[in-house]
Scaffold this active site. Structure first.
Site, PDB file in Angstrom:
ATOM      1  N   SER A  95     -15.327   3.995  34.763  1.00 52.48           N
ATOM      2  CA  SER A  95     -15.527   3.725  36.215  1.00 52.48           C
ATOM      3  C   SER A  95     -16.976   4.127  36.711  1.00 52.48           C
ATOM      4  O   SER A  95     -17.461   5.019  36.295  1.00 52.48           O
ATOM      5  CB  SER A  95     -14.451   4.444  37.063  1.00 52.48           C
ATOM      6  OG  SER A  95     -13.102   4.066  36.476  1.00 52.48           O
TER       7      SER A  95
HETATM    8  N1  SAH Z   1     -10.478   6.553  33.375  1.00 55.74           N
HETATM    9  C1  SAH Z   1     -11.483   5.822  32.639  1.00 55.74           C
HETATM   10  C2  SAH Z   1     -11.619   4.358  32.929  1.00 55.74           C
HETATM   11  C3  SAH Z   1     -10.838   3.538  32.222  1.00 55.74           C
HETATM   12  S1  SAH Z   1     -10.504   1.744  32.585  1.00 55.74           S
HETATM   13  C4  SAH Z   1     -12.668   6.339  32.259  1.00 55.74           C
HETATM   14  O1  SAH Z   1     -13.058   7.471  32.870  1.00 55.74           O
HETATM   15  O2  SAH Z   1     -13.552   6.008  31.541  1.00 55.74           O
HETATM   16  C5  SAH Z   1      -8.746   1.723  32.467  1.00 55.74           C
HETATM   17  C6  SAH Z   1      -8.136   2.068  31.109  1.00 55.74           C
HETATM   18  O3  SAH Z   1      -6.789   1.778  31.616  1.00 55.74           O
HETATM   19  C7  SAH Z   1      -8.598   1.057  30.046  1.00 55.74           C
HETATM   20  O4  SAH Z   1      -9.093   1.669  29.157  1.00 55.74           O
HETATM   21  C8  SAH Z   1      -7.311   0.237  29.535  1.00 55.74           C
HETATM   22  O5  SAH Z   1      -7.137   0.149  28.465  1.00 55.74           O
HETATM   23  C9  SAH Z   1      -6.305   1.394  30.177  1.00 55.74           C
HETATM   24  N2  SAH Z   1      -5.149   0.758  30.385  1.00 55.74           N
HETATM   25  C10 SAH Z   1      -4.555  -0.229  30.645  1.00 55.74           C
HETATM   26  N3  SAH Z   1      -3.341  -0.376  30.969  1.00 55.74           N
HETATM   27  C11 SAH Z   1      -2.418   0.704  30.690  1.00 55.74           C
HETATM   28  C12 SAH Z   1      -1.353   1.311  30.195  1.00 55.74           C
HETATM   29  N4  SAH Z   1      -0.243   0.806  30.626  1.00 55.74           N
HETATM   30  N5  SAH Z   1      -1.545   2.697  29.756  1.00 55.74           N
HETATM   31  C13 SAH Z   1      -2.366   3.330  29.504  1.00 55.74           C
HETATM   32  N6  SAH Z   1      -3.725   2.712  29.630  1.00 55.74           N
HETATM   33  C14 SAH Z   1      -3.778   1.725  30.184  1.00 55.74           C
END
Ligand code: SAH
Length: 204
Positions: free
Chosen positions: A52
């Site tokens: 993000s």
């Molecule tokens: N917090 C992260 C941003 C991640 S983007 C950072 O600091 O880098 C969102 C993430 O959510 C992605 O990696 C995606 O694979 C994950 N995601 C999507 N659906 C999900 C689910 N049901 N359970 C766990 N992770 C999930």
């Protein structure tokens, strides 16, 4: 990053600012993105996912009002950057990622940086993490049509949940506070997150 992107846009919590100054964001991006690790944008981290934007990490963290003694659940570990920021500010952090390769990479960096209080799991985070519930704070970093029911249930009384809710391509970032059987929404702003894929999110 802190002086040009976070403080001018209204991030005030001193502990959040200190954490954002301390956590080395460049370690969480891909080598080819090193030159823009501290830029004002989300960046690709592989598998079609993103780390993000710094402001969004700071804003969501500030909305959680962490004092230091909380048990936090993060859904969507991604790069592990948000988890590290939470690790600076809370007692225990449980973070769930559905894509195993991302979870593994995040785990390696978190370990290398010495965050013993950050625990990373692979699985469908839309189901929460029943074995470690309840959580004082829940942060969801992927978007779903509604706040997943298991996450509402796994939030402690008086707890705070921050999540992007809406359509697949545009959402409102909302903050909910749990009071008995009720959830009070006291904050909402436009945002864009990658989709939450899972039982209580979107289909793959
Ligand atoms: N917090 C992260 C941003 C991640 S983007 C950072 O600091 O880098 C969102 C993430 O959510 C992605 O990696 C995606 O694979 C994950 N995601 C999507 N659906 C999900 C689910 N049901 N359970 C766990 N992770 C999930």
């Amino acid at each position: 990053m802190v002086e040009t992107q976070l403080i001018p846009r209204g991030i005030k919590d001193k502990r959040v600012i200190e954490a954002m100054l301390k956590v080395p964001r460049h370690l969480f991006v891909r080598e080819q993105d090193l030159y823009r690790a501290y830029d004002d944008m989300a960046l690709p981290i592989g598998e079609g996912q993103t780390i993000s934007q710094p402001y969004m990490v700071a804003k969501m963290t500030e909305l959680l009002e962490l004092k230091g003694d909380e048990k936090v659940l993060e859904v969507g570990t991604g790069s592990g950057y948000q988890a590290a920021v939470l690790g600076e500010l809370a007692r225990e952090v449980y973070s769930v990622e559905r894509i195993e390769s991302l979870a593994r990479r995040a785990q390696e960096i978190i370990k290398k940086l010495g965050y013993d209080n950050v625990h990373i799991f692979t699985g469908d985070g839309s189901l929460g993490l029943q074995e470690h519930a309840p959580f004082d704070r829940i942060i969801v970093t992927a978007a779903s049509p509604e706040v997943p029911k298991p996450l509402r249930e796994q939030l402690s009384e008086g707890g705070i949940l921050v999540a992007p809710v809406g359509s697949r391509f545009s959402q409102q970032l909302v903050r909910l506070c749990k009071r008995g059987n009720r959830f009070e929404e006291d904050y909402s702003t436009l945002c864009v997150f990658v989709p939450l894929i899972g039982a209580y999110g979107w289909e793959d």
